[in-house]
Write an enzyme that holds these catalytic residues in place. Structure first.
Site, PDB file in Angstrom:
ATOM      1  N   LYS A  60      -2.711  16.163  -7.841  1.00 46.93           N
ATOM      2  CA  LYS A  60      -2.072  16.130  -9.163  1.00 46.93           C
ATOM      3  C   LYS A  60      -1.268  17.407  -9.426  1.00 46.93           C
ATOM      4  O   LYS A  60      -0.223  17.364 -10.088  1.00 46.93           O
ATOM      5  CB  LYS A  60      -3.119  15.901 -10.264  1.00 46.93           C
ATOM      6  CG  LYS A  60      -3.835  14.554 -10.166  1.00 46.93           C
ATOM      7  CD  LYS A  60      -2.873  13.369 -10.296  1.00 46.93           C
ATOM      8  CE  LYS A  60      -3.607  12.040 -10.298  1.00 46.93           C
ATOM      9  NZ  LYS A  60      -2.690  10.891 -10.406  1.00 46.93           N
TER      10      LYS A  60
ATOM     11  N   ASP B 135       0.871  -1.180   0.000  1.00 46.42           N
ATOM     12  CA  ASP B 135       0.000   0.000   0.000  1.00 46.42           C
ATOM     13  C   ASP B 135       0.908   1.230   0.000  1.00 46.42           C
ATOM     14  O   ASP B 135       1.484   1.596   1.017  1.00 46.42           O
ATOM     15  CB  ASP B 135      -0.878  -0.041   1.254  1.00 46.42           C
ATOM     16  CG  ASP B 135      -1.692   1.228   1.424  1.00 46.42           C
ATOM     17  OD1 ASP B 135      -1.530   2.173   0.615  1.00 46.42           O
ATOM     18  OD2 ASP B 135      -2.488   1.271   2.379  1.00 46.42           O
TER      19      ASP B 135
ATOM     20  N   TYR C 139      -8.328  15.630  -5.508  1.00 38.53           N
ATOM     21  CA  TYR C 139      -7.632  15.043  -6.669  1.00 38.53           C
ATOM     22  C   TYR C 139      -6.768  16.099  -7.360  1.00 38.53           C
ATOM     23  O   TYR C 139      -5.587  15.874  -7.646  1.00 38.53           O
ATOM     24  CB  TYR C 139      -8.687  14.482  -7.627  1.00 38.53           C
ATOM     25  CG  TYR C 139      -8.162  13.697  -8.812  1.00 38.53           C
ATOM     26  CD1 TYR C 139      -7.622  12.428  -8.642  1.00 38.53           C
ATOM     27  CD2 TYR C 139      -8.250  14.210 -10.099  1.00 38.53           C
ATOM     28  CE1 TYR C 139      -7.173  11.689  -9.734  1.00 38.53           C
ATOM     29  CE2 TYR C 139      -7.806  13.480 -11.193  1.00 38.53           C
ATOM     30  CZ  TYR C 139      -7.267  12.217 -11.001  1.00 38.53           C
ATOM     31  OH  TYR C 139      -6.829  11.496 -12.091  1.00 38.53           O
TER      32      TYR C 139
ATOM     33  N   ASN D 218       1.973   4.965 -10.812  1.00 36.20           N
ATOM     34  CA  ASN D 218       0.656   4.969 -11.458  1.00 36.20           C
ATOM     35  C   ASN D 218      -0.507   4.945 -10.466  1.00 36.20           C
ATOM     36  O   ASN D 218      -1.555   5.534 -10.742  1.00 36.20           O
ATOM     37  CB  ASN D 218       0.552   3.753 -12.400  1.00 36.20           C
ATOM     38  CG  ASN D 218      -0.874   3.481 -12.791  1.00 36.20           C
ATOM     39  OD1 ASN D 218      -1.414   4.129 -13.683  1.00 36.20           O
ATOM     40  ND2 ASN D 218      -1.528   2.549 -12.107  1.00 36.20           N
TER      41      ASN D 218
END
Ligand code: BGC
Length: 255
Positions: free
Chosen positions: A160, A63, A156, A90
């Site tokens: 990013k 993890d 998110y 990824n």
């Protein structure tokens, strides 16, 4: 075969984009570490596809949102395959919520996988390369949302955006070690991460109107670029983001 004798770790390669990157890098000759957190079945599936095509793969559960596990992932790679040349960060997740509803738990989950995980997996990988004075490749699967707003996905986007700056910063810091780092920024790719969108026809059609190439991307579209960035052909490229979005980001219409 552009990656013969290379070893590559692909985090989150039990499904989606990561799964196809693992399959593609193996087809290019790399020995591949299929990493997963919870989806053991998917990881085995990736390994089976690779082996059936004559490639080499091992599966390592870790993890990556936990620093000790990123270390364990790199250690297991060295223990079983002897070295490591390529790290594909990824693994990622997203949670939809109005900004004012975001909980601390959801914030931590998204940031821990998408940013902290990338940070410390990269650190564990780089420390080994530095000790051995070996060059290496880091490829981050970012998103068009490292740049472009995505309402209701503030966690998110924050993660990013962080990956975007981390890549630029590390290109400078790791360049002298012979290590390159680049981002791939996929747009709307058909994968389990956007399952609810794929099942919502009106939403999907509205999205397709924003994509000049008029289709969702495939995981193969992304994997092809990852194979290039991992290869010697990309030796002089670092600190960049490559957008794979069918024209989504540059699209503009007055009517
Ligand atoms: C997200 C998808 C979204 C796509 C285009 C990706 O980064 O994971 O949910 O559909 O960007 O907006």
């Amino acid at each position: 075969m552009r990656l013969t004798n290379k070893v590559a770790i692909i985090t989150g390669s039990s499904s989606g984009i990561g799964q196809d990157i693992a399959i593609r890098l193996a087809a290019e000759g790399a020995a591949v570490v299929v990493n997963y957190s919870g989806n053991a079945k998917g990881a085995e599936e990736t390994k089976t596809v690779i082996e059936k095509a004559g490639g080499r793969a091992i599966v390592v559960q870790a993890d990556i949102s936990k620093v000790a596990e990123t270390q364990r992932l790199v250690d297991a790679t060295y223990a079983q395959l002897g070295s490591c040349d390529i790290l594909v960060n990824n693994a990622g997740m997203e949670k939809s919520a109005d900004f004012w509803e975001v909980t601390e738990e959801d914030y931590d989950k998204v940031l821990d996988v998408n940013l902290k995980g990338v940070f410390f997996a990269t650190q564990a990988f780089v420390r080994r390369l530095r000790d051995e004075k070996r060059p290496g490749r880091i490829i981050n699967i970012s998103s068009v949302h490292e740049d472009m707003a995505f309402p209701h996905f503030s966690t998110y986007c924050a993660s990013k955006g962080g990956v975007r700056m981390l890549t630029r910063n590390l290109a400078v810091e790791l360049g002298p070690l012979g290590i390159t780092i680049n981002n791939i920024a996929p747009g709307a790719i058909s994968t389990p991460i956007n399952k609810s969108l794929l099942e919502d026809k009106p939403k999907l059609n509205a999205l397709l109107k924003n994509i000049p190439l008029n289709r969702l991307g495939t995981t193969e579209d992304v994997a092809a670029l990852a194979a290039f960035l991992a290869s010697d052909d990309a030796a002089y490229i670092t600190g960049s983001t490559y957008v794979v979005d069918g024209g989504l980001m540059v699209n503009y219409h007055e009517q």
